[in-house]
Design a protein around this motif. Structure first.
Motif, PDB file in Angstrom:
ATOM      1  N   MET A   1     -39.171  -6.168 -11.429  1.00  0.00           N
ATOM      2  CA  MET A   1     -38.368  -7.309 -11.073  1.00  0.00           C
ATOM      3  C   MET A   1     -36.974  -6.834 -10.704  1.00  0.00           C
ATOM      4  SD  MET A   1     -39.707 -10.393 -13.146  1.00  0.00           S
ATOM      5  CE  MET A   1     -41.454 -10.502 -13.399  1.00  0.00           C
ATOM      6  N   THR A   2     -36.468  -7.381  -9.675  1.00  0.00           N
ATOM      7  CA  THR A   2     -35.154  -6.955  -9.215  1.00  0.00           C
ATOM      8  C   THR A   2     -34.086  -7.890  -9.727  1.00  0.00           C
ATOM      9  OG1 THR A   2     -35.198  -8.293  -7.207  1.00  0.00           O
ATOM     10  CG2 THR A   2     -36.199  -6.095  -7.085  1.00  0.00           C
ATOM     11  N   GLY A   3     -32.834  -7.401  -9.736  1.00  0.00           N
ATOM     12  CA  GLY A   3     -31.703  -8.224 -10.127  1.00  0.00           C
ATOM     13  C   GLY A   3     -31.441  -9.341  -9.136  1.00  0.00           C
ATOM     14  N   GLU A   4     -32.024  -9.243  -7.940  1.00  0.00           N
ATOM     15  CA  GLU A   4     -31.829 -10.262  -6.921  1.00  0.00           C
ATOM     16  C   GLU A   4     -32.803 -11.424  -7.076  1.00  0.00           C
ATOM     17  OE1 GLU A   4     -31.903  -8.448  -3.078  1.00  0.00           O
ATOM     18  OE2 GLU A   4     -30.583  -6.843  -3.710  1.00  0.00           O
ATOM     19  N   GLN A   5     -33.752 -11.304  -7.964  1.00  0.00           N
ATOM     20  CA  GLN A   5     -34.733 -12.360  -8.164  1.00  0.00           C
ATOM     21  C   GLN A   5     -34.045 -13.624  -8.651  1.00  0.00           C
ATOM     22  OE1 GLN A   5     -37.798 -11.362 -10.956  1.00  0.00           O
ATOM     23  NE2 GLN A   5     -38.748 -13.353 -10.842  1.00  0.00           N
ATOM     24  N   GLN A   6     -34.495 -14.758  -8.136  1.00  0.00           N
ATOM     25  CA  GLN A   6     -33.979 -16.046  -8.577  1.00  0.00           C
ATOM     26  C   GLN A   6     -35.002 -16.703  -9.493  1.00  0.00           C
ATOM     27  OE1 GLN A   6     -30.990 -17.652  -7.961  1.00  0.00           O
ATOM     28  NE2 GLN A   6     -30.332 -15.716  -7.101  1.00  0.00           N
ATOM     29  N   LEU A   7     -34.590 -17.033 -10.690  1.00  0.00           N
ATOM     30  CA  LEU A   7     -35.459 -17.728 -11.620  1.00  0.00           C
ATOM     31  C   LEU A   7     -35.221 -19.230 -11.492  1.00  0.00           C
ATOM     32  CD1 LEU A   7     -35.035 -15.499 -14.792  1.00  0.00           C
ATOM     33  CD2 LEU A   7     -36.892 -15.473 -13.136  1.00  0.00           C
ATOM     34  N   ALA A   8     -36.223 -19.995 -11.830  1.00  0.00           N
ATOM     35  CA  ALA A   8     -36.119 -21.445 -11.762  1.00  0.00           C
ATOM     36  C   ALA A   8     -35.195 -21.973 -12.848  1.00  0.00           C
ATOM     37  CB  ALA A   8     -37.503 -22.066 -11.914  1.00  0.00           C
ATOM     38  N   GLY A   9     -34.528 -23.072 -12.535  1.00  0.00           N
ATOM     39  CA  GLY A   9     -33.674 -23.752 -13.498  1.00  0.00           C
ATOM     40  C   GLY A   9     -34.458 -24.823 -14.225  1.00  0.00           C
ATOM     41  N   GLY A  10     -33.743 -25.822 -14.693  1.00  0.00           N
ATOM     42  CA  GLY A  10     -34.361 -26.905 -15.437  1.00  0.00           C
ATOM     43  C   GLY A  10     -34.537 -28.153 -14.599  1.00  0.00           C
ATOM     44  N   VAL A  11     -34.824 -29.233 -15.273  1.00  0.00           N
ATOM     45  CA  VAL A  11     -35.023 -30.517 -14.625  1.00  0.00           C
ATOM     46  C   VAL A  11     -33.698 -31.038 -14.079  1.00  0.00           C
ATOM     47  CG1 VAL A  11     -35.753 -32.906 -15.012  1.00  0.00           C
ATOM     48  CG2 VAL A  11     -36.992 -31.055 -16.096  1.00  0.00           C
ATOM     49  N   VAL A  12     -32.640 -30.921 -14.861  1.00  0.00           N
ATOM     50  CA  VAL A  12     -31.320 -31.410 -14.476  1.00  0.00           C
ATOM     51  C   VAL A  12     -30.364 -30.254 -14.222  1.00  0.00           C
ATOM     52  CG1 VAL A  12     -29.345 -32.804 -15.222  1.00  0.00           C
ATOM     53  CG2 VAL A  12     -31.655 -33.518 -15.829  1.00  0.00           C
ATOM     54  N   HIS A  13     -30.448 -29.225 -15.040  1.00  0.00           N
ATOM     55  CA  HIS A  13     -29.479 -28.125 -14.999  1.00  0.00           C
ATOM     56  C   HIS A  13     -29.932 -26.969 -14.124  1.00  0.00           C
ATOM     57  CE1 HIS A  13     -27.105 -29.954 -18.147  1.00  0.00           C
ATOM     58  NE2 HIS A  13     -28.211 -30.113 -18.867  1.00  0.00           N
ATOM     59  N   GLN A  21     -29.103 -13.403 -15.595  1.00  0.00           N
ATOM     60  CA  GLN A  21     -29.062 -11.947 -15.753  1.00  0.00           C
ATOM     61  C   GLN A  21     -29.648 -11.522 -17.103  1.00  0.00           C
ATOM     62  OE1 GLN A  21     -28.471  -9.805 -13.273  1.00  0.00           O
ATOM     63  NE2 GLN A  21     -28.316 -11.693 -12.086  1.00  0.00           N
ATOM     64  N   ALA A  22     -29.382 -12.297 -18.146  1.00  0.00           N
ATOM     65  CA  ALA A  22     -29.938 -11.991 -19.465  1.00  0.00           C
ATOM     66  C   ALA A  22     -31.461 -12.147 -19.465  1.00  0.00           C
ATOM     67  CB  ALA A  22     -29.308 -12.893 -20.521  1.00  0.00           C
ATOM     68  N   LEU A  23     -31.949 -13.140 -18.763  1.00  0.00           N
ATOM     69  CA  LEU A  23     -33.397 -13.374 -18.700  1.00  0.00           C
ATOM     70  C   LEU A  23     -34.106 -12.293 -17.888  1.00  0.00           C
ATOM     71  CD1 LEU A  23     -33.311 -17.221 -18.076  1.00  0.00           C
ATOM     72  CD2 LEU A  23     -33.889 -16.064 -20.220  1.00  0.00           C
ATOM     73  N   LEU A  24     -33.416 -11.736 -16.912  1.00  0.00           N
ATOM     74  CA  LEU A  24     -33.996 -10.688 -16.075  1.00  0.00           C
ATOM     75  C   LEU A  24     -33.892  -9.298 -16.710  1.00  0.00           C
ATOM     76  CD1 LEU A  24     -32.720 -11.849 -12.580  1.00  0.00           C
ATOM     77  CD2 LEU A  24     -35.090 -11.845 -13.383  1.00  0.00           C
ATOM     78  N   ALA A  25     -33.181  -9.192 -17.841  1.00  0.00           N
ATOM     79  CA  ALA A  25     -32.950  -7.886 -18.475  1.00  0.00           C
ATOM     80  C   ALA A  25     -34.223  -7.247 -19.011  1.00  0.00           C
ATOM     81  CB  ALA A  25     -31.920  -8.031 -19.600  1.00  0.00           C
ATOM     82  N   GLU A  26     -35.188  -8.076 -19.403  1.00  0.00           N
ATOM     83  CA  GLU A  26     -36.437  -7.559 -19.987  1.00  0.00           C
ATOM     84  C   GLU A  26     -37.614  -8.288 -19.350  1.00  0.00           C
ATOM     85  OE1 GLU A  26     -36.943  -5.702 -23.102  1.00  0.00           O
ATOM     86  OE2 GLU A  26     -34.830  -5.230 -23.374  1.00  0.00           O
ATOM     87  N   PRO A  27     -38.613  -7.577 -18.875  1.00  0.00           N
ATOM     88  CA  PRO A  27     -39.769  -8.236 -18.261  1.00  0.00           C
ATOM     89  C   PRO A  27     -40.453  -9.262 -19.165  1.00  0.00           C
ATOM     90  CG  PRO A  27     -39.811  -5.894 -17.777  1.00  0.00           C
ATOM     91  CD  PRO A  27     -38.698  -6.117 -18.775  1.00  0.00           C
ATOM     92  N   ALA A  28     -40.513  -9.001 -20.468  1.00  0.00           N
ATOM     93  CA  ALA A  28     -41.161  -9.950 -21.381  1.00  0.00           C
ATOM     94  C   ALA A  28     -40.388 -11.261 -21.462  1.00  0.00           C
ATOM     95  CB  ALA A  28     -41.312  -9.335 -22.774  1.00  0.00           C
ATOM     96  N   ILE A  29     -39.077 -11.170 -21.430  1.00  0.00           N
ATOM     97  CA  ILE A  29     -38.246 -12.374 -21.475  1.00  0.00           C
ATOM     98  C   ILE A  29     -38.370 -13.133 -20.162  1.00  0.00           C
ATOM     99  CG2 ILE A  29     -35.882 -13.246 -21.685  1.00  0.00           C
ATOM    100  CD1 ILE A  29     -35.323 -10.754 -23.459  1.00  0.00           C
ATOM    101  N   THR A  30     -38.382 -12.416 -19.058  1.00  0.00           N
ATOM    102  CA  THR A  30     -38.562 -13.047 -17.744  1.00  0.00           C
ATOM    103  C   THR A  30     -39.899 -13.780 -17.695  1.00  0.00           C
ATOM    104  OG1 THR A  30     -37.285 -11.255 -16.735  1.00  0.00           O
ATOM    105  CG2 THR A  30     -38.570 -12.645 -15.251  1.00  0.00           C
ATOM    106  N   ALA A  31     -40.945 -13.137 -18.171  1.00  0.00           N
ATOM    107  CA  ALA A  31     -42.277 -13.757 -18.179  1.00  0.00           C
ATOM    108  C   ALA A  31     -42.307 -14.997 -19.065  1.00  0.00           C
ATOM    109  CB  ALA A  31     -43.324 -12.748 -18.640  1.00  0.00           C
ATOM    110  N   ALA A  32     -41.646 -14.924 -20.212  1.00  0.00           N
ATOM    111  CA  ALA A  32     -41.601 -16.082 -21.113  1.00  0.00           C
ATOM    112  C   ALA A  32     -40.882 -17.244 -20.443  1.00  0.00           C
ATOM    113  CB  ALA A  32     -40.914 -15.708 -22.430  1.00  0.00           C
ATOM    114  N   TRP A  33     -39.779 -16.964 -19.753  1.00  0.00           N
ATOM    115  CA  TRP A  33     -39.024 -18.004 -19.046  1.00  0.00           C
ATOM    116  C   TRP A  33     -39.894 -18.654 -17.964  1.00  0.00           C
ATOM    117  CZ3 TRP A  33     -34.633 -20.525 -19.924  1.00  0.00           C
ATOM    118  CH2 TRP A  33     -34.083 -21.275 -18.886  1.00  0.00           C
TER     119      TRP A  33
END
Length: 90
Positions: A1-13, A21-33
């Motif tokens: 996973m690259t630092g340029e990856q965009q993760l999804a947000g929430g319903v409102v936020h 960046q914290a969520l992308l720091a570890e593949p397991a955390i990224t997968a959980a998100w």
């Protein structure tokens, strides 16, 4: 996973950059998100953004990393996002 990856947000936020960046720091955390629902992501984002001080925000981001890695799907002891009523979802 690259630092340029965009993760999804929430319903409102939208997902803030520091939390992403914290969520992308570890593949397991990224997968959980990516595995939790948009409403659950919203709860994490709101909980982090609700911090009044930078130090509290940093602690919450660290705790989010730990709890997501441990399989928790929502912030512990968080009453929930007050903004979600705007979505019509409870």
């Amino acid at each position: 996973m690259t630092g340029e990856q965009q993760l999804a947000g929430g319903v409102v936020h939208l997902l803030p950059e520091d939390l992403q960046q914290a969520l992308l720091a570890e593949p397991a955390i990224t997968a959980a998100w990516q595995d939790i629902t948009p409403l659950a992501r919203n709860e994490w984002i709101c909980w982090v953004e609700d911090a009044k001080q930078a130090a509290t925000r940093a602690k919450r981001i660290g705790r989010a990393q730990e709890e997501l890695a441990a399989g928790k799907r929502r912030p512990c002891r968080w009453p929930g996002c007050a903004h979600r009523e705007k979505t019509g979802k409870a």
